[in-house]
Design a protein around this motif. Structure first.
Motif, PDB file in Angstrom:
ATOM      1  N   ILE A  13       0.838  -1.205   0.000  1.00 44.93           N
ATOM      2  CA  ILE A  13       0.000   0.000   0.000  1.00 44.93           C
ATOM      3  C   ILE A  13       0.871   1.253   0.000  1.00 44.93           C
ATOM      4  O   ILE A  13       0.653   2.185  -0.794  1.00 44.93           O
ATOM      5  N   ILE A  14       1.865   1.284   0.879  1.00 49.53           N
ATOM      6  CA  ILE A  14       2.746   2.457   0.973  1.00 49.53           C
ATOM      7  C   ILE A  14       3.535   2.655  -0.321  1.00 49.53           C
ATOM      8  O   ILE A  14       3.685   3.782  -0.812  1.00 49.53           O
ATOM      9  N   LYS A  15       4.029   1.562  -0.877  1.00 45.82           N
ATOM     10  CA  LYS A  15       4.813   1.649  -2.107  1.00 45.82           C
ATOM     11  C   LYS A  15       3.995   2.217  -3.258  1.00 45.82           C
ATOM     12  O   LYS A  15       4.483   3.023  -4.061  1.00 45.82           O
ATOM     13  N   LYS A  16       2.726   1.820  -3.344  1.00 44.12           N
ATOM     14  CA  LYS A  16       1.894   2.217  -4.476  1.00 44.12           C
ATOM     15  C   LYS A  16       1.196   3.555  -4.272  1.00 44.12           C
ATOM     16  O   LYS A  16       1.011   4.316  -5.226  1.00 44.12           O
ATOM     17  N   PHE A  17       0.823   3.875  -3.041  1.00 49.44           N
ATOM     18  CA  PHE A  17      -0.058   5.023  -2.841  1.00 49.44           C
ATOM     19  C   PHE A  17       0.541   6.160  -2.009  1.00 49.44           C
ATOM     20  O   PHE A  17      -0.116   7.181  -1.841  1.00 49.44           O
ATOM     21  N   PHE A  55      -5.301   3.528   2.561  1.00 49.32           N
ATOM     22  CA  PHE A  55      -6.014   2.251   2.677  1.00 49.32           C
ATOM     23  C   PHE A  55      -7.200   2.193   1.711  1.00 49.32           C
ATOM     24  O   PHE A  55      -7.415   1.178   1.030  1.00 49.32           O
ATOM     25  N   ILE A  56      -7.958   3.280   1.631  1.00 45.75           N
ATOM     26  CA  ILE A  56      -9.117   3.308   0.734  1.00 45.75           C
ATOM     27  C   ILE A  56      -8.681   3.299  -0.721  1.00 45.75           C
ATOM     28  O   ILE A  56      -9.319   2.648  -1.569  1.00 45.75           O
ATOM     29  N   ASP A  57      -7.592   3.971  -1.047  1.00 46.19           N
ATOM     30  CA  ASP A  57      -7.047   3.895  -2.408  1.00 46.19           C
ATOM     31  C   ASP A  57      -6.758   2.441  -2.776  1.00 46.19           C
ATOM     32  O   ASP A  57      -7.040   2.004  -3.897  1.00 46.19           O
ATOM     33  N   TYR A  58      -6.204   1.719  -1.822  1.00 47.69           N
ATOM     34  CA  TYR A  58      -5.867   0.311  -2.063  1.00 47.69           C
ATOM     35  C   TYR A  58      -7.127  -0.547  -2.219  1.00 47.69           C
ATOM     36  O   TYR A  58      -7.255  -1.316  -3.188  1.00 47.69           O
ATOM     37  N   LEU A  80       8.804   1.812   3.823  1.00 42.74           N
ATOM     38  CA  LEU A  80       8.728   0.670   2.915  1.00 42.74           C
ATOM     39  C   LEU A  80       9.114  -0.630   3.602  1.00 42.74           C
ATOM     40  O   LEU A  80       8.612  -1.699   3.260  1.00 42.74           O
ATOM     41  N   GLU A  81       9.998  -0.534   4.575  1.00 41.53           N
ATOM     42  CA  GLU A  81      10.430  -1.725   5.296  1.00 41.53           C
ATOM     43  C   GLU A  81       9.379  -2.171   6.306  1.00 41.53           C
ATOM     44  O   GLU A  81       9.049  -3.363   6.398  1.00 41.53           O
ATOM     45  N   VAL A 122      -0.464   2.875   8.117  1.00 41.64           N
ATOM     46  CA  VAL A 122      -1.021   3.244   6.815  1.00 41.64           C
ATOM     47  C   VAL A 122      -2.167   4.224   7.059  1.00 41.64           C
ATOM     48  O   VAL A 122      -3.005   3.982   7.938  1.00 41.64           O
ATOM     49  N   SER A 123      -2.199   5.316   6.323  1.00 39.50           N
ATOM     50  CA  SER A 123      -3.280   6.294   6.502  1.00 39.50           C
ATOM     51  C   SER A 123      -4.589   5.740   5.936  1.00 39.50           C
ATOM     52  O   SER A 123      -4.593   4.839   5.085  1.00 39.50           O
ATOM     53  N   PHE A 124      -5.695   6.298   6.412  1.00 44.81           N
ATOM     54  CA  PHE A 124      -7.007   5.841   5.930  1.00 44.81           C
ATOM     55  C   PHE A 124      -7.160   6.139   4.439  1.00 44.81           C
ATOM     56  O   PHE A 124      -7.695   5.317   3.688  1.00 44.81           O
TER      57      PHE A 124
END
Length: 342
Positions: free
Chosen positions: A206-210, A230-233, A219-220, A225-227
Motif C-alpha cells: 500500500i505504501i509503495k503504491k499510494f 487504505f481506501i485507495d488500495y 517501505l520496510e 497506513v493512513s485511511f
C-alpha cells in the motif's frame, strides 16, 4: 368417596386454592433464603435472553431479515450471481466452520466478532475442553472442521440442509474502518506476529503504491497506513474477490443469496441475539456469561468523522463496493456520502 356431581366445581376450586398456597409459601421461602444469603435476584436485564417477549422480538426480526434477503436477492439492484464459480464457491466453503456434534455451521466474517465465535466453535467441539475459552488462540487454520474439507464437500448439500446455519453481519463501512484501525494503526497488539505479517504483506504494498516519496523505513515496516491510502488500495481492484477477508463484502464471503441461513445476526445487537442463539444451539454450558459483549455505540459517529476526510469520489467508490451488503442486510450507507458536500 363419591362426590355429588354439582360439587365438582367447588372441589376443584378448593384443590387449586390449596396447591396455590403451598407453591406460594415454597416460592416465598426460596426468595427469603436467597435474600438472607445475600444472593441477588436476577435483574430484568439478566432475564432478557430468556424473556418470552425478547425471544418473540428476535424471531420476528429474523423473519423480517429473511424476507428482506429473499426480496433483495431476487431484485435487480443486487449483483449476486445465481451460480457460483469454483473460486467463489471455495471462498465460502473456507469460511464455513462445522460443529458435527451440535450440528451447526457458522460462516465466519472477520471484524464481526469472529474471534469470539471461532473460540466458541473450538470450545464446543471439545478441542480445548480444559482450557479457558478466552485463552484459546483461534487463528490456526488446521484447528477447524470446514465445509471445504474433503469429507464435508462430499456431503455439502446434506449438511447445509440438515445443520443449523448462521452468520453475523455489520454495517459495512463501520466494519471497514474497524479493519483499518486494527491492522494498520498503532495499538497494544500491533507487535504481535500476525499483525506484523499483515504490515509486511499489505502495508508495504500500500505504501509503495499510494504514498508519495515513502522513506526506506516506511517501505520496510509497512506501518502505519493512513485511511486515505487504505481506501485507495481497497478500491483499486477490478474484481472484489481479490480483496482480503477482513474487508471483502460479506455478501461475497457468505453468499446469502445462494445459501439459506437459519439465522442472520447483527453485530449492532450482538448481546441479545448471541444469548438467544447460544440457547438455540444448545451450547450454553461452554460459553461463560458475558463472553459476547454488546459493542460500543459510538463507532458510527467515529466512522462518520473518518469518512468525512475522504473525497466524494472515494466515498462513492466505497458505496459501489458495499452496496450489495447494504441492500441485503438493511444498512444505510448514503449517510456517509452526505457528511460533507464536495
Amino acid at each position: 368417596m363419591h362426590v355429588p356431581q354439582p360439587l365438582y366445581p367447588l372441589v376443584r376450586f378448593l384443590l387449586i386454592l390449596i396447591v396455590g398456597c403451598i407453591i406460594g409459601r415454597h416460592t416465598w421461602g426460596v426468595l427469603q433464603t436467597l435474600a438472607d444469603s445475600g444472593v441477588k435476584r436476577p435483574t430484568v436485564r439478566e432475564r432478557l435472553p430468556h424473556d418470552g417477549g425478547t425471544k418473540n422480538r428476535i424471531e420476528a426480526d429474523q423473519k423480517a431479515r429473511q424476507h428482506k434477503l429473499i426480496e433483495a436477492c431476487s431484485g435487480y439492484e443486487v449483483r449476486q450471481p445465481v451460480t457460483l464459480t469454483r473460486h467463489e464457491h471455495q471462498l465460502v466453503r473456507d469460511h464455513m466452520f462445522i460443529d458435527y456434534f451440535h450440528k451447526f455451521i457458522y460462516c465466519s466474517v472477520p471484524k464481526v466478532a469472529c474471534t469470539q465465535w471461532k473460540q466458541a466453535v473450538l470450545k464446543t467441539t471439545g478441542k480445548y475442553s480444559k482450557k479457558d475459552i478466552s485463552e484459546i488462540y483461534p487463528h490456526f487454520d488446521n484447528e477447524f472442521k470446514r465445509l471445504s474439507d474433503q469429507e464435508a464437500k462430499i456431503r455439502e448439500d446434506t449438511l447445509l440442509d440438515t445443520f443449523y446455519t448462521f452468520m453475523f453481519v455489520r454495517d459495512p463501512v463501520v466494519r471497514l474502518v474497524s479493519a483499518w484501525k486494527d491492522k494498520f494503526q498503532p495499538h497494544k497488539n500491533d507487535h504481535r506476529f500476525d499483525y506484523q505479517s499483515f504490515h509486511k504483506e499489505f502495508g508495504r504494498a500500500i505504501i509503495k503504491k499510494f504514498r508519495d516519496n515513502p522513506s526506506d523505513k516506511d517501505l520496510e515496516e509497512g506501518f502505519p497506513v493512513s485511511f486515505d491510502e487504505f481506501i485507495d488500495y481497497v478500491t483499486s481492484f477490478d474484481n472484489p474477490l481479490q480483496l482480503n477477508e477482513h474487508w471483502i463484502p460479506i455478501s461475497i464471503l457468505c453468499r446469502p443469496c445462494n445459501i439459506q441461513y437459519d439465522f442472520v445476526g447483527k453485530f449492532e445487537h450482538q448481546k441479545l441475539e448471541t444469548d438467544y442463539l447460544i440457547e438455540v444451539l444448545k451450547i450454553k454450558e461452554y460459553i461463560p456469561e458475558n463472553f459476547f459483549k454488546q459493542p460500543r455505540n459510538d463507532s458510527i459517529l467515529e466512522t462518520s468523522k473518518i469518512m468525512s476526510t475522504l473525497s466524494m469520489d472515494k466515498r462513492r467508490k466505497l458505496y459501489k463496493l458495499y452496496k450489495d451488503d447494504a441492500l441485503l442486510f438493511g444498512y444505510d450507507l448514503k449517510k456517509y456520502l452526505d457528511i460533507e458536500t464536495v
